[in-house]
Every structure is written in structure tokens, then in C-alpha cells.
Design a protein around this motif. Structure first.
Motif, PDB file in Angstrom:
ATOM      1  N   TYR A 137      45.595 -21.156  17.326  1.00  0.00           N
ATOM      2  CA  TYR A 137      44.138 -21.159  17.465  1.00  0.00           C
ATOM      3  C   TYR A 137      43.427 -21.072  16.127  1.00  0.00           C
ATOM      4  O   TYR A 137      43.988 -20.626  15.147  1.00  0.00           O
ATOM      5  CB  TYR A 137      43.656 -19.930  18.261  1.00  0.00           C
ATOM      6  CG  TYR A 137      44.248 -19.763  19.599  1.00  0.00           C
ATOM      7  CD1 TYR A 137      43.722 -20.436  20.700  1.00  0.00           C
ATOM      8  CD2 TYR A 137      45.319 -18.906  19.800  1.00  0.00           C
ATOM      9  CE1 TYR A 137      44.259 -20.269  21.951  1.00  0.00           C
ATOM     10  CE2 TYR A 137      45.867 -18.728  21.054  1.00  0.00           C
ATOM     11  CZ  TYR A 137      45.334 -19.412  22.125  1.00  0.00           C
ATOM     12  OH  TYR A 137      45.870 -19.251  23.371  1.00  0.00           O
ATOM     13  N   HIS A 179      39.130 -19.786  15.633  1.00  0.00           N
ATOM     14  CA  HIS A 179      37.800 -19.545  16.192  1.00  0.00           C
ATOM     15  C   HIS A 179      36.802 -19.533  15.044  1.00  0.00           C
ATOM     16  O   HIS A 179      37.077 -18.952  13.996  1.00  0.00           O
ATOM     17  CB  HIS A 179      37.737 -18.180  16.881  1.00  0.00           C
ATOM     18  CG  HIS A 179      38.503 -18.107  18.154  1.00  0.00           C
ATOM     19  ND1 HIS A 179      38.028 -17.431  19.244  1.00  0.00           N
ATOM     20  CD2 HIS A 179      39.705 -18.599  18.535  1.00  0.00           C
ATOM     21  CE1 HIS A 179      38.897 -17.507  20.235  1.00  0.00           C
ATOM     22  NE2 HIS A 179      39.934 -18.211  19.815  1.00  0.00           N
ATOM     23  N   TYR A 221      28.429  -9.715  22.406  1.00  0.00           N
ATOM     24  CA  TYR A 221      29.145 -10.970  22.176  1.00  0.00           C
ATOM     25  C   TYR A 221      28.262 -11.960  21.421  1.00  0.00           C
ATOM     26  O   TYR A 221      27.053 -11.858  21.433  1.00  0.00           O
ATOM     27  CB  TYR A 221      29.569 -11.591  23.515  1.00  0.00           C
ATOM     28  CG  TYR A 221      30.604 -10.768  24.225  1.00  0.00           C
ATOM     29  CD1 TYR A 221      31.955 -11.042  24.079  1.00  0.00           C
ATOM     30  CD2 TYR A 221      30.233  -9.677  25.012  1.00  0.00           C
ATOM     31  CE1 TYR A 221      32.914 -10.273  24.705  1.00  0.00           C
ATOM     32  CE2 TYR A 221      31.186  -8.892  25.642  1.00  0.00           C
ATOM     33  CZ  TYR A 221      32.522  -9.198  25.483  1.00  0.00           C
ATOM     34  OH  TYR A 221      33.474  -8.428  26.094  1.00  0.00           O
ATOM     35  N   SER A 223      31.040 -18.641  19.807  1.00  0.00           N
ATOM     36  CA  SER A 223      32.005 -19.155  18.848  1.00  0.00           C
ATOM     37  C   SER A 223      32.524 -20.488  19.372  1.00  0.00           C
ATOM     38  O   SER A 223      32.311 -20.834  20.530  1.00  0.00           O
ATOM     39  CB  SER A 223      33.161 -18.161  18.649  1.00  0.00           C
ATOM     40  OG  SER A 223      33.833 -17.917  19.865  1.00  0.00           O
ATOM     41  N   VAL A 282      36.120 -22.828  19.542  1.00  0.00           N
ATOM     42  CA  VAL A 282      37.563 -22.643  19.487  1.00  0.00           C
ATOM     43  C   VAL A 282      38.264 -23.999  19.435  1.00  0.00           C
ATOM     44  O   VAL A 282      37.923 -24.910  20.190  1.00  0.00           O
ATOM     45  CB  VAL A 282      38.050 -21.881  20.744  1.00  0.00           C
ATOM     46  CG1 VAL A 282      39.555 -21.695  20.717  1.00  0.00           C
ATOM     47  CG2 VAL A 282      37.328 -20.554  20.893  1.00  0.00           C
ATOM     48  N   ARG A 333      36.192 -26.012  22.478  1.00  0.00           N
ATOM     49  CA  ARG A 333      35.356 -25.402  23.519  1.00  0.00           C
ATOM     50  C   ARG A 333      34.487 -24.292  22.933  1.00  0.00           C
ATOM     51  O   ARG A 333      34.877 -23.622  21.976  1.00  0.00           O
ATOM     52  CB  ARG A 333      36.202 -24.901  24.672  1.00  0.00           C
ATOM     53  CG  ARG A 333      37.096 -23.756  24.366  1.00  0.00           C
ATOM     54  CD  ARG A 333      38.000 -23.398  25.551  1.00  0.00           C
ATOM     55  NE  ARG A 333      38.844 -22.282  25.249  1.00  0.00           N
ATOM     56  CZ  ARG A 333      39.923 -22.308  24.486  1.00  0.00           C
ATOM     57  NH1 ARG A 333      40.295 -23.432  23.936  1.00  0.00           N
ATOM     58  NH2 ARG A 333      40.619 -21.219  24.249  1.00  0.00           N
ATOM     59  N   LYS A 334      33.347 -24.145  23.574  1.00  0.00           N
ATOM     60  CA  LYS A 334      32.446 -23.046  23.225  1.00  0.00           C
ATOM     61  C   LYS A 334      32.946 -21.808  23.943  1.00  0.00           C
ATOM     62  O   LYS A 334      33.403 -21.883  25.077  1.00  0.00           O
ATOM     63  CB  LYS A 334      31.021 -23.404  23.657  1.00  0.00           C
ATOM     64  CG  LYS A 334      30.015 -22.338  23.360  1.00  0.00           C
ATOM     65  CD  LYS A 334      28.593 -22.793  23.555  1.00  0.00           C
ATOM     66  CE  LYS A 334      28.332 -23.387  24.913  1.00  0.00           C
ATOM     67  NZ  LYS A 334      26.913 -23.660  25.119  1.00  0.00           N
ATOM     68  N   SER A 335      32.850 -20.682  23.285  1.00  0.00           N
ATOM     69  CA  SER A 335      33.343 -19.446  23.857  1.00  0.00           C
ATOM     70  C   SER A 335      32.409 -18.301  23.469  1.00  0.00           C
ATOM     71  O   SER A 335      31.498 -18.477  22.660  1.00  0.00           O
ATOM     72  CB  SER A 335      34.757 -19.184  23.308  1.00  0.00           C
ATOM     73  OG  SER A 335      35.324 -18.049  23.897  1.00  0.00           O
ATOM     74  N   SER A 355      32.766 -14.589  21.769  1.00  0.00           N
ATOM     75  CA  SER A 355      33.665 -13.674  21.062  1.00  0.00           C
ATOM     76  C   SER A 355      32.970 -12.326  20.956  1.00  0.00           C
ATOM     77  O   SER A 355      31.765 -12.257  20.677  1.00  0.00           O
ATOM     78  CB  SER A 355      33.968 -14.182  19.650  1.00  0.00           C
ATOM     79  OG  SER A 355      34.795 -15.307  19.664  1.00  0.00           O
TER      80      SER A 355
END
Length: 186
Positions: free
Chosen positions: A138, A140, A154, A157, A159, A168-170, A172
Motif C-alpha cells: 500500500y 496512503h 478522520y 486520504s 490509497v 480509492r478515496k478513504s 484515515s
């Protein structure tokens, strides 16, 4: 400073690797998991290396990224969620962004990329609440966009991983350790 133009944006083609804020104040370095966790609990800025000694680039917690003293070099900024989405959309959408932006390096566990635009995204792991994520799987990247309401702890981020062509949007946790790419002010 190297830079690359992708669509209407100018990006830094390498991970940020600074150890001082713009005013010259040093950013503390975590040398142990315990130091990292304590800074997260206390919402203090911090950086670390993935293997505690690497010079791949630094991982920062969100408190360093969002600190008012600033990390971005003059003329540059921490990209927002919208900046990353513009990049991802320009290169063909989230289903193809990994393939087009990741390096073709053998360092990716399974699936490298084509580095079509010179972004040269290489694996680097990340620091999560359980510890360090595998280096080759990975990477990020932080955005400047924090969560709101129930998601206050949160931030957004993006990834890239070593087992797909996607990005993909995430979310964190702000105490996580992610890498940072900068984008030029328009």
C-alpha cells in the motif's frame, strides 16, 4: 524541485520529505510505535519513516499536515480531496488510476503500474492504529480535507495498493501515518 503537469494541475512527483515547518520549527520524529501512539492521543504533529530508518520519504500524521505553521513549500499546497479527485478523473477514473499513476517498480507486491504521467507512485506502507502496514502492498496519501461531525477524528486520504489497478478515496484516522504529495497553487 521537480514537478509534473497532469491535466490542469502541477504535482510534485515524489513524496514530501521535510522535517521542519515553514517557520523553521522542527517536526518531531517518532522512533518507536509508542512515541507515535502518544503523539496521536495528544494530537501532536509527528513524522516517521516506514521502517524507522528509511529515506523513502516521511509519513506524517494529520496533525503535522494540518498544522498552522505549514508543511507545504512556497508556492505549493497540500492537495484537497477535490484536487485528488480531479487528478483521478483526468487519468481515467478510480478504476484505472492505480495503473496509470503507480510506478512499474518491482517493489509492488503483485501489480505495478505504467507510470503513464510521471507521478511514480511507489509502495510505502502506512502507519495504522495496529502498527505498520506492509511496505510493498500500500501507500496512503493525505488530503487537506478533514472529516466533519461524527467523522472529526478522520481525514480523507487516497490509497493505491499492490493488488489492483485502482485508486480509492478513504478515511484515515488523523493519528495515522500517511505520505504527502504537494500540488502547486493555481
Amino acid at each position: 524541485m521537480k514537478e509534473i503537469k497532469i491535466g490542469n494541475q502541477i504535482w510534485m512527483p515524489e513524496n514530501l520529505n521535510v522535517d521542519c515547518f515553514n517557520n523553521g520549527d522542527p517536526i518531531p520524529e517518532a522512533k518507536t510505535k509508542e512515541e507515535w501512539e502518544e503523539a496521536g492521543r495528544n494530537k501532536k504533529p509527528l513524522f516517521m519513516y516506514h521502517d524507522w530508518t528509511s529515506s523513502r520519504g516521511k509519513m506524517y500524521n494529520w496533525f503535522a499536515v494540518n498544522d498552522p505553521r505549514g508543511l507545504a513549500l512556497e508556492g505549493w499546497k497540500v492537495p484537497s480531496e477535490a484536487d485528488w479527485e480531479e487528478l483521478i478523473n483526468f487519468v481515467g477514473g478510480s478504476e484505472h488510476a492505480g495503473k496509470k499513476l503507480k510506478s512499474s517498480s518491482f517493489e509492488w507486491e503483485e501489480i505495478g503500474g505504467e507510470d503513464e504521467f510521471g507521478m511514480c507512485i511507489r509502495p510505502g506502507g502506512f502507519m495504522g492504529s495496529w502498527g505498520l502496514a506492509p511496505f510493498r502492498w500500500y501507500i496512503h496519501f493525505w488530503t487537506s480535507t478533514g472529516g466533519e461531525g461524527i467523522e472529526d477524528d478522520y481525514a480523507f486520504s487516497f490509497v493505491f495498493d499492490g493488488c489492483s489497478d485502482e485508486s480509492r478515496k478513504s478515511f484515515s484516522h488523523k493519528s495515522s501515518g500517511n505520505y504527502l504529495r504537494l500540488i502547486k497553487h493555481k
